[in-house]
Design a protein around this motif. Structure first.
Motif, PDB file in Angstrom:
ATOM      1  N   TYR A   1     -17.684 -14.732  13.245  1.00 29.56           N
ATOM      2  CA  TYR A   1     -17.970 -15.867  12.377  1.00 29.56           C
ATOM      3  C   TYR A   1     -16.981 -15.977  11.216  1.00 29.56           C
ATOM      4  N   PHE A   2     -16.825 -14.908  10.463  1.00 26.77           N
ATOM      5  CA  PHE A   2     -16.044 -14.986   9.236  1.00 26.77           C
ATOM      6  C   PHE A   2     -14.539 -14.842   9.435  1.00 26.77           C
ATOM      7  N   THR A   3     -14.128 -14.018  10.382  1.00 26.18           N
ATOM      8  CA  THR A   3     -12.699 -13.781  10.575  1.00 26.18           C
ATOM      9  C   THR A   3     -12.100 -14.708  11.628  1.00 26.18           C
ATOM     10  N   ASP A   4     -12.817 -14.871  12.744  1.00 25.80           N
ATOM     11  CA  ASP A   4     -12.269 -15.652  13.861  1.00 25.80           C
ATOM     12  C   ASP A   4     -12.732 -17.105  13.874  1.00 25.80           C
ATOM     13  N   GLY A   5     -13.690 -17.449  13.017  1.00 28.53           N
ATOM     14  CA  GLY A   5     -14.141 -18.838  12.929  1.00 28.53           C
ATOM     15  C   GLY A   5     -14.874 -19.332  14.160  1.00 28.53           C
ATOM     16  N   LYS A   6     -15.542 -18.432  14.878  1.00 29.77           N
ATOM     17  CA  LYS A   6     -16.256 -18.819  16.090  1.00 29.77           C
ATOM     18  C   LYS A   6     -17.662 -19.326  15.787  1.00 29.77           C
ATOM     19  N   ASP A   7     -18.195 -20.099  16.718  1.00 28.37           N
ATOM     20  CA  ASP A   7     -19.549 -20.649  16.590  1.00 28.37           C
ATOM     21  C   ASP A   7     -20.534 -19.615  17.146  1.00 28.37           C
ATOM     22  N   VAL A   8     -21.221 -18.909  16.247  1.00 25.88           N
ATOM     23  CA  VAL A   8     -22.139 -17.852  16.688  1.00 25.88           C
ATOM     24  C   VAL A   8     -23.501 -18.400  17.099  1.00 25.88           C
ATOM     25  N   ASN A   9     -23.569 -19.727  17.283  1.00 26.62           N
ATOM     26  CA  ASN A   9     -24.767 -20.329  17.865  1.00 26.62           C
ATOM     27  C   ASN A   9     -24.470 -20.825  19.279  1.00 26.62           C
ATOM     28  N   ASP A  10     -23.223 -20.669  19.709  1.00 26.86           N
ATOM     29  CA  ASP A  10     -22.803 -21.132  21.029  1.00 26.86           C
ATOM     30  C   ASP A  10     -23.102 -20.066  22.086  1.00 26.86           C
ATOM     31  N   LEU A  11     -23.750 -20.458  23.156  1.00 27.44           N
ATOM     32  CA  LEU A  11     -24.155 -19.511  24.202  1.00 27.44           C
ATOM     33  C   LEU A  11     -22.960 -18.768  24.779  1.00 27.44           C
ATOM     34  N   GLY A  12     -21.897 -19.498  25.074  1.00 27.75           N
ATOM     35  CA  GLY A  12     -20.722 -18.868  25.649  1.00 27.75           C
ATOM     36  C   GLY A  12     -20.106 -17.828  24.735  1.00 27.75           C
ATOM     37  N   VAL A  13     -20.043 -18.136  23.451  1.00 27.64           N
ATOM     38  CA  VAL A  13     -19.493 -17.196  22.471  1.00 27.64           C
ATOM     39  C   VAL A  13     -20.371 -15.950  22.396  1.00 27.64           C
ATOM     40  N   LEU A  14     -21.677 -16.148  22.335  1.00 32.75           N
ATOM     41  CA  LEU A  14     -22.600 -15.022  22.224  1.00 32.75           C
ATOM     42  C   LEU A  14     -22.519 -14.105  23.437  1.00 32.75           C
ATOM     43  N   VAL A  15     -22.458 -14.688  24.608  1.00 37.57           N
ATOM     44  CA  VAL A  15     -22.378 -13.893  25.837  1.00 37.57           C
ATOM     45  C   VAL A  15     -21.064 -13.111  25.873  1.00 37.57           C
ATOM     46  N   GLU A  16     -19.991 -13.752  25.457  1.00 37.72           N
ATOM     47  CA  GLU A  16     -18.686 -13.078  25.418  1.00 37.72           C
ATOM     48  C   GLU A  16     -18.708 -11.891  24.466  1.00 37.72           C
ATOM     49  N   LEU A  17     -19.279 -12.100  23.281  1.00 38.05           N
ATOM     50  CA  LEU A  17     -19.365 -11.017  22.296  1.00 38.05           C
ATOM     51  C   LEU A  17     -20.254  -9.887  22.813  1.00 38.05           C
TER      52      LEU A  17
END
Length: 225
Positions: free
Chosen positions: A140-156
């Motif tokens: 969220y803070f460093t990479d500016g990703k959407d931590v509410n996005d399913l794809g992002v969450l699954v990747e993390l």
């Protein structure tokens, strides 16, 4: 304070203290507080510290699409654009001192974190709670990703060692939605109104306190065992 710090040197071998950290993954002072806690732990002799994370949503009613971060902060706290910029500068400086990068932009968004907290709960059941929490902070803070996005969450989730398919199923089914809501309610009923809040022994310590302050509270909790 001095007496408490002195007490840290007198704690017997084998002392273990649990630090309960109530926080949100879109709370900048929460990652600052966590990093300061790590600095505090380094100064303690003969005390093992376990960190347990607990959910708190800064914005329970945040829509799925989120909101422009600067607009949200100005609206929520009634501050000017200049004050908002000053606050960001303070955070960037605090992060640099602790080795954490805040990359704010005009397009940064405040996001809904309910899914993220469910994922952290799932990670905790697999012994990966801290890794998952830190991954979300960085995303969220460093990479500016959407931590509410399913794809992002699954990747993390996959990156920290969780099963990708299972993580996706957990989020989609909201398997842990109720337990997360219940825990959030529990901490609010205990008087937690802002984050980060550290519960150390029988003391609640609000805010991203300096390492020496956190070390003192941990040493005090250890001495009272």
């Amino acid at each position: 304070m001095t007496a408490d710090l002195q007490g840290a040197q007198n704690v017997r071998d084998g002392k273990r203290v649990t630090v309960n950290m109530v926080s949100d993954v879109v709370c900048p002072w929460c990652i600052v507080g966590y990093q300061r806690l790590q600095e505090a732990i380094k100064t303690l002799d003969n005390i093992e510290v376990d960190i347990k994370f607990h959910p708190f949503e800064l914005n329970l009613n945040m829509p799925e699409e989120g909101q422009n971060l600067r607009e949200h902060i100005m609206e929520k706290y009634g501050i000017s654009e200049q004050q908002s910029a000053q606050n960001r500068a303070r955070l960037v400086e605090a992060g640099e001192q602790l080795g954490f990068s805040f990359n704010f932009t005009d397009d940064s968004r405040m996001q809904n974190t309910f899914k993220a907290h469910q994922l952290i709960h799932f990670a905790a059941e697999n012994g990966l709670e801290e890794d998952m929490k830190l991954s979300l902070f960085n995303a969220y803070f460093t990479d500016g990703k959407d931590v509410n996005d399913l794809g992002v969450l699954v990747e993390l989730a996959e990156c920290v060692g969780l099963d990708k398919t299972e993580a996706e199923a957990v989020i989609k089914s909201e398997k842990y939605a109720q337990v997360v809501r219940e825990e959030e309610t529990l901490w609010m009923q205990r008087g937690i109104q802002s984050v980060p809040t550290f519960v150390i022994g029988n003391q609640g310590v609000a805010g991203a306190q300096e390492p020496a302050t956190l070390a003192a509270f941990i040493a005090q909790a250890a001495s009272q065992q």
